[in-house]
Design an enzyme around this catalytic site. Structure first.
Site, mmCIF file in Angstrom:
data_model
loop_
_atom_site.group_PDB
_atom_site.id
_atom_site.type_symbol
_atom_site.label_atom_id
_atom_site.label_comp_id
_atom_site.label_asym_id
_atom_site.label_seq_id
_atom_site.Cartn_x
_atom_site.Cartn_y
_atom_site.Cartn_z
ATOM 1 N N ASP B 167 47.339 11.613 58.465
ATOM 2 C CA ASP B 167 47.211 12.918 59.115
ATOM 3 C C ASP B 167 46.078 13.695 58.450
ATOM 4 O OD1 ASP B 167 47.840 14.868 60.927
ATOM 5 O OD2 ASP B 167 49.502 15.685 59.776
ATOM 6 N N TYR B 169 43.404 17.331 58.620
ATOM 7 C CA TYR B 169 43.590 18.780 58.442
ATOM 8 C C TYR B 169 42.265 19.391 58.888
ATOM 9 C CZ TYR B 169 44.901 22.836 55.369
ATOM 10 O OH TYR B 169 45.244 24.057 54.826
ATOM 11 N N HIS B 174 42.701 26.565 61.520
ATOM 12 C CA HIS B 174 44.047 26.348 60.966
ATOM 13 C C HIS B 174 44.017 26.417 59.438
ATOM 14 C CE1 HIS B 174 48.009 24.615 60.265
ATOM 15 N NE2 HIS B 174 47.449 23.654 59.554
ATOM 16 N N ARG B 183 47.007 31.069 49.771
ATOM 17 C CA ARG B 183 46.035 31.372 48.705
ATOM 18 C C ARG B 183 45.089 32.454 49.198
ATOM 19 N NH1 ARG B 183 46.148 25.914 49.546
ATOM 20 N NH2 ARG B 183 44.392 26.206 50.945
ATOM 21 N N GLU B 242 53.629 21.378 64.800
ATOM 22 C CA GLU B 242 52.165 21.438 64.708
ATOM 23 C C GLU B 242 51.597 20.670 65.893
ATOM 24 O OE1 GLU B 242 50.805 20.174 60.802
ATOM 25 O OE2 GLU B 242 51.244 22.151 59.968
ATOM 26 N N GLU B 244 49.051 18.595 67.467
ATOM 27 C CA GLU B 244 47.966 17.742 66.989
ATOM 28 C C GLU B 244 47.576 16.723 68.057
ATOM 29 O OE1 GLU B 244 48.500 16.035 63.147
ATOM 30 O OE2 GLU B 244 49.418 17.846 62.292
ATOM 31 N N ASP B 276 53.620 17.223 64.737
ATOM 32 C CA ASP B 276 53.872 17.014 63.306
ATOM 33 C C ASP B 276 54.861 18.091 62.839
ATOM 34 O OD1 ASP B 276 53.566 16.176 60.668
ATOM 35 O OD2 ASP B 276 51.838 17.472 60.331
ATOM 36 N N ARG B 280 58.573 24.411 56.758
ATOM 37 C CA ARG B 280 57.649 25.215 55.950
ATOM 38 C C ARG B 280 58.208 25.602 54.595
ATOM 39 N NH1 ARG B 280 53.082 23.771 58.268
ATOM 40 N NH2 ARG B 280 52.942 24.444 60.444
ATOM 41 N N GLN B 283 58.100 22.578 52.479
ATOM 42 C CA GLN B 283 56.691 22.278 52.204
ATOM 43 C C GLN B 283 56.142 23.142 51.078
ATOM 44 O OE1 GLN B 283 54.283 22.572 55.764
ATOM 45 N NE2 GLN B 283 52.369 22.083 54.723
ATOM 46 N N TYR B 287 54.850 20.894 47.841
ATOM 47 C CA TYR B 287 53.550 20.267 48.153
ATOM 48 C C TYR B 287 52.527 20.257 47.032
ATOM 49 C CZ TYR B 287 50.236 24.154 48.898
ATOM 50 O OH TYR B 287 49.375 25.178 48.721
ATOM 51 N N LYS B 296 57.574 16.829 56.101
ATOM 52 C CA LYS B 296 56.979 16.216 57.285
ATOM 53 C C LYS B 296 57.674 14.926 57.691
ATOM 54 C CE LYS B 296 53.092 18.882 57.151
ATOM 55 N NZ LYS B 296 52.457 19.578 58.276
ATOM 56 N N THR B 300 58.188 12.775 63.359
ATOM 57 C CA THR B 300 56.898 13.079 63.969
ATOM 58 C C THR B 300 56.985 12.516 65.390
ATOM 59 O OG1 THR B 300 55.804 12.807 61.830
ATOM 60 C CG2 THR B 300 54.393 12.747 63.779
ATOM 61 N N THR B 403 46.793 20.195 62.676
ATOM 62 C CA THR B 403 47.012 21.237 63.676
ATOM 63 C C THR B 403 45.704 21.666 64.335
ATOM 64 O OG1 THR B 403 48.800 22.035 62.289
ATOM 65 C CG2 THR B 403 48.052 23.505 64.050
ATOM 66 N N GLU B 417 51.166 30.179 62.138
ATOM 67 C CA GLU B 417 49.994 30.995 62.449
ATOM 68 C C GLU B 417 50.277 32.013 63.551
ATOM 69 O OE1 GLU B 417 46.134 28.579 62.636
ATOM 70 O OE2 GLU B 417 47.697 27.061 62.682
#
Lengths: 485, 485
Positions: B167, B169, B174, B183, B242, B244, B276, B280, B283, B287, B296, B300, B403, B417
């Protein structure tokens, strides 16, 4: 097609029923371990395959690790069998002769489609056939010639068809060492002692011991950060190994149905050595925020044998005790059996032989010797955690431990740690992130901070305990080939 | 056994040779795209399967996406075929009747063992058999009855046997949105514009559209950080989807032999929709540092069809141009063809229907509509990067995009989002990390920040362009089931 539709062997009755010695079992030590101690662990019992009786052999009759190999007789697919002394015992002729009965066939996932009971029964059947005092197979010379092949005449493959591969990060020593280099202020992240941290690895690039490993190319930063220069694409300069232990899933679970920690051991067929080759410069640049990717997926080498959990029963030990102030594992990661015997005391050694050493006939030098008993998390905790979200583990999946490092310098399981000056376990830690590194001196006068082209890396594993035969893992080897032009 | 030993179809001659219209090709638009525009894209051509001629259909004769399905006739393994209008065309009876010739057999990796040439030839053969003006199949009523099955009478599986799943990114929108939440000071990491960031996903838990998805359980922090309380084990509270796009590898590469970006398109069979599903809360806690894992791997979902790159040829578009000051991709990630036509303009829509809406007969509401053309990295760049270290991609591997989000609120491809207040793309960004969230209002008066039990999530994808027939992806659906007790 068992690999695709997941059919297993249905009943124990499909396996051989010639073991007549079950009644002997009571005389052996009670299971302080998840798997029973029985006559198949009795150090006094010898095999008519004489090389198995040498006490220094990795492969006595008490071991009988599964393997898959190509021989004169095999077609496109490897043949299944067990290692015994200096030979492999090919199951196919034994099945034809009616000495072993199998369910759906000896394909590339065979061992992992068996249930824990079936695996134990198979072990007893094969043990019995190979006992010095049993002529049933020994005396059928033509059959023995077909079934018992010298290891020099076969080529070992990956022992089963691996579906998914997951790699953990379960040595607190390793995590602290590496964390001290990458995040000096914050080596151990807050989740580490709560979760067996792991990530999905690449299954397609898992190769058998002995396959050469090509130095990968990838994106590298010329300096410590991007401020020192834009990345370039070229051969990895900081190629490393990681000494790990892996294990194979037997059976597995349905999607949405977690495996309780109490049931985890039944889903573990046995263990092998894993070299999680790592391109440290690629890893450093790529791994935030989604984890290691191309730094690992160029190659992962596994040793040829699945040393069964049954063979390992005498070498089980307590799980590592939590230090004062460390959180206790949450309930789904905790059981009395796991605390008492979740560990496995496997001695792990890493050797290196450079091309020059090989040319000059010099033996490989030992880089480290550690033990799998030093891991912070256990294999049952891996299984319970991995399936706790409903993720379906499948027959043939490989789960690996992450680098096995211990508390002292000579127990560190990768070059990144071994050639690094800092030591967070010393009374007064000296952390020198990435700048000064102490190279390893080879007997040729060569120095190594990381692996050079032509280096052969050799991992060995074995279990020893007073009163039991040595149980060995054999070797996990790979020579570094130069990157492509 | 093609899935295990990787044998493919050896020669084009093994495929049918009845396409007699190759000479017609010159009259069609020149390839501004990687794959040629030929008579199989001609919007004027109709099928004798009349439902395929409806201009609103996802599945005109110009599409012919591959699928695998279970029907009355299939055994343990699904049957292979293509979708046409409201039917699936089962290849097996056509092979028996000699209308399609296959090499190694119609197994679960069939489509991915074909070469790009063979796939194109197969497309022409099937297109020809289904043309309104060709009686070759149309007039054999008994054969048509066996081969042409109403979609209501079959159950779709995952279209091929997936080996490894990766997968990416690859949406900068996104990554910026999510980065702004996790962050705020540093949303886009220094590597993002140099590397198509990706990670290994879990292959075993990939399920077919329509399979229910059980809410996972896992470790969650009660507060924002561990300082607010120790983790607990329980049902995920922040369950997300997500949106995708995925694609399947055909052929692949040998270990150690990267696929050049110029050759990448030949290794891509076609595309599908991927959900996906993401926990959250799990995660966020797990992560760092090794990436998403149990957040995840519980499930899927993929849509049932592989829309071939040949069918998508008219919808190729320029790769997203690098903004002023952004680094240009390194050479191994750059080619003129990729810059000119590396993108694919696929419209992607996400719908939600709660249990209450379903009971009250209300239609699902649309949550977003975006386009795959907005991705920062292209599918050829995924292939070139993934194999650049020598990692062997294999027939049947699934690579997904990450995503798909665009620059505006209504193009965001996940709830994280969509229900978040901040907007880094606004003239004056307001970043409100994780505290205030704007819920989605459903027509029942229900509100959603994340998915509730009973919610059905429906993804749709299609391509439209003046002068061409609509090419649809069908749907990717899943209903959330409550967590186990």
């Amino acid at each position: 097609m068992a690999g695709i539709d997941g059919r297993g062997v249905d009943t124990m009755a499909q396996l051989g029923g010639i073991s007549t010695m079950l009644q002997e079992r009571d005389q052996y030590e009670e299971p302080a371990m998840p798997n029973e101690i029985d006559q198949t662990h009795d150090a006094k019992i010898e095999s008519w395959v004489e090389s198995a009786n040498d006490t220094s052999s990795d492969f006595p009759i008490q071991n009988l690790p599964y393997c898959a190999f190509f021989s004169e007789n095999s077609g496109l697919m490897p043949t299944c069998g067990v290692r015994i002394g200096d030979f492999v015992l090919d199951f196919e002729p034994l099945v034809e002769a009616g000495l072993i009965q199998v369910g759906v066939g000896l394909d590339a996932t065979y061992f992992c489609t068996l249930s824990a009971e079936e695996r134990r029964e198979l072990r007893r059947v094969v043990f019995d056939l190979l006992r010095a005092d049993n002529g049933e197979l020994r005396d059928r010379k033509a059959l023995v010639r077909r079934a018992l092949l010298p290891v020099g005449e076969v080529e070992f493959g990956v022992p089963v068809q691996i579906g998914d591969y997951t790699d953990f990060y379960a040595s607190l020593y390793h995590a602290t060492n590496v964390g001290s280099m990458f995040r000096p202020d914050n080596p151990i992240l807050p989740n580490y002692k709560h979760i067996p941290i792991g990530y999905h690895g690449r299954a397609s690039s898992i190769v058998a011991s002995g396959m050469p490993v090509r130095r990968p190319r990838g994106q590298l930063l010329p300096g410590a950060t991007i401020a020192d220069g834009e990345p370039v694409f070229g051969p990895c300069k900081l190629l490393d190994y990681e000494m790990e232990v892996g294990f194979f899933i037997g059976g597995g679970n349905e999607p949405g149905e977690p495996i309780a920690i109490e049931d985890a051991e039944d889903c573990i067929v046995g263990m092998c050595l894993v070299n999680d080759w790592s391109a440290r410069d690629m890893q450093k640049w790529e791994y935030v925020p989604l984890g290691p990717f191309l730094a690992k997926s160029f190659s992962t080498t596994v040793s040829p044998y699945i040393v069964t959990m049954d063979a390992l029963a005498p070498f089980r030990c307590e799980a590592t005790k939590r230090a004062e102030g460390d959180p206790e594992p949450l309930g789904y990661l905790d059981s009395e059996a796991n605390r008492k015997a979740g560990g496995v005391d496997i001695t792990l050694e890493v050797y290196l032989q450079s091309a020059q050493m090989r040319e000059r006939g010099m033996d490989a030098v030992r880089l480290s010797r550690g033990s799998f008993k030093d891991m912070y998390w256990t294999i049952s905790q891996f299984v319970a955690h991995h399936s706790s979200n409903g993720c379906n583990l499948q027959a043939g999946d490989l789960l690996a431990s992450g680098t096995v490092s211990g508390p002292t310098r000579d127990t560190r399981g990768c070059l990144l740690e071994l050639t690094w000056d800092g030591d967070p376990w010393a009374a007064e830690p000296v952390v020198v992130p990435g700048t000064q590194r102490t190279p390893i001196e080879l007997p040729t006068g060569e120095q190594r901070r990381f692996l050079a082209d032509g280096d052969e890396l050799i991992m060995k594993g074995y279990c020893e305990r007073e009163g039991y035969r040595r149980i060995g893992f054999g070797e996990c080897r790979g020579v570094i080939e130069p990157a492509t032009e």
